[in-house]
Design a protein around this motif. Sequence first.
Motif, PDB file in Angstrom:
ATOM      1  N   SER A 275       3.461   0.590   4.273  1.00 38.76           N
ATOM      2  CA  SER A 275       4.556   0.092   3.039  1.00 38.76           C
ATOM      3  C   SER A 275       5.417   1.336   2.910  1.00 38.76           C
ATOM      4  CB  SER A 275       3.703  -0.106   1.626  1.00 38.76           C
ATOM      5  OG  SER A 275       3.088  -1.088   1.676  1.00 38.76           O
ATOM      6  N   GLY A 276       6.898   1.116   2.718  1.00 40.35           N
ATOM      7  CA  GLY A 276       7.631   2.055   2.259  1.00 40.35           C
ATOM      8  C   GLY A 276       9.137   1.580   2.607  1.00 40.35           C
ATOM      9  N   TYR A 277      10.002   2.679   2.726  1.00 44.26           N
ATOM     10  CA  TYR A 277      11.494   2.555   2.974  1.00 44.26           C
ATOM     11  C   TYR A 277      11.525   2.729   4.411  1.00 44.26           C
ATOM     12  CZ  TYR A 277      11.691   2.889  -2.148  1.00 44.26           C
ATOM     13  OH  TYR A 277      11.655   2.665  -3.642  1.00 44.26           O
TER      14      TYR A 277
ATOM     15  N   VAL B 134      -0.519   3.452   3.888  1.00 43.69           N
ATOM     16  CA  VAL B 134      -0.832   3.045   5.154  1.00 43.69           C
ATOM     17  C   VAL B 134      -2.294   2.726   4.911  1.00 43.69           C
ATOM     18  CG1 VAL B 134      -1.494   3.473   7.476  1.00 43.69           C
ATOM     19  CG2 VAL B 134       0.730   4.600   6.526  1.00 43.69           C
ATOM     20  N   ASP B 135      -2.396   1.205   4.917  1.00 46.27           N
ATOM     21  CA  ASP B 135      -3.907   0.634   4.730  1.00 46.27           C
ATOM     22  C   ASP B 135      -4.316   0.104   6.294  1.00 46.27           C
ATOM     23  OD1 ASP B 135      -4.048   1.077   2.017  1.00 46.27           O
ATOM     24  OD2 ASP B 135      -2.741  -0.803   1.476  1.00 46.27           O
ATOM     25  N   ILE B 136      -5.566   0.449   6.410  1.00 43.25           N
ATOM     26  CA  ILE B 136      -6.170  -0.039   7.833  1.00 43.25           C
ATOM     27  C   ILE B 136      -7.368  -0.872   7.705  1.00 43.25           C
ATOM     28  CG2 ILE B 136      -6.991   0.768   9.945  1.00 43.25           C
ATOM     29  CD1 ILE B 136      -5.290   3.358   9.873  1.00 43.25           C
ATOM     30  N   ASN B 137      -7.309  -1.972   8.302  1.00 43.67           N
ATOM     31  CA  ASN B 137      -8.379  -2.895   8.324  1.00 43.67           C
ATOM     32  C   ASN B 137      -8.741  -2.993   9.659  1.00 43.67           C
ATOM     33  OD1 ASN B 137     -10.377  -4.927   8.348  1.00 43.67           O
ATOM     34  ND2 ASN B 137      -9.428  -6.255   7.061  1.00 43.67           N
TER      35      ASN B 137
ATOM     36  N   LEU C  12       1.368   7.278  11.559  1.00 42.07           N
ATOM     37  CA  LEU C  12       2.288   6.663  10.693  1.00 42.07           C
ATOM     38  C   LEU C  12       2.803   7.087   9.521  1.00 42.07           C
ATOM     39  CD1 LEU C  12       0.839   2.973  11.420  1.00 42.07           C
ATOM     40  CD2 LEU C  12       2.891   3.620  12.372  1.00 42.07           C
ATOM     41  N   LEU C  13       1.910   7.947   8.773  1.00 43.56           N
ATOM     42  CA  LEU C  13       2.209   8.653   7.448  1.00 43.56           C
ATOM     43  C   LEU C  13       3.368   9.880   7.950  1.00 43.56           C
ATOM     44  CD1 LEU C  13      -1.131   9.019   5.856  1.00 43.56           C
ATOM     45  CD2 LEU C  13       0.825   7.878   4.961  1.00 43.56           C
TER      46      LEU C  13
END
Length: 154
Positions: free
Chosen positions: A70-72, A58-61, A49-50
Amino acid sequence: MGVGGTLEYISELMSNGHKHKKKKKQLQTVDLKVRMDCDGCELKVKNTLLSLSGVKKVDINRKQQKVTVSGYIEANKVLKKAKSTGKKAEIWPYVPYNLVAQPYAAQVYDKKAPPGYVRKLETTSSSDVTRFEDPSSSYVTLFSDDNPNACFVM
């Protein structure tokens, strides 16, 4: 406006007509539900994803199986990229209890939902849901003294 101003105005209109302006994408956050079992799965999804252009964070739980990007970006492109890892992925289908009008409806109850969440119910038509605030279908007015057709065995 003189001749010089008119010519300047016309030339400005002509020059703007030939330029193609691109719409700038909005900064947004996309939540996904991605099935991840180990640290390797988590790292693979995060790196994939990055690598997508426009992604800032990119946050992962892993406990909730939730990935926040998050981003454009556009949501469908992020979902497609997440599915390219070979993992089962979908747009985050849950909302908190306090945002749902009737959290105990059969369509929203899901055993797999994280604690405090219910499944997002897409559309509810007013004929499917009976609300007590509606005076035409209210049980309160059905048995009131003002209703001449009310039940007389009160």
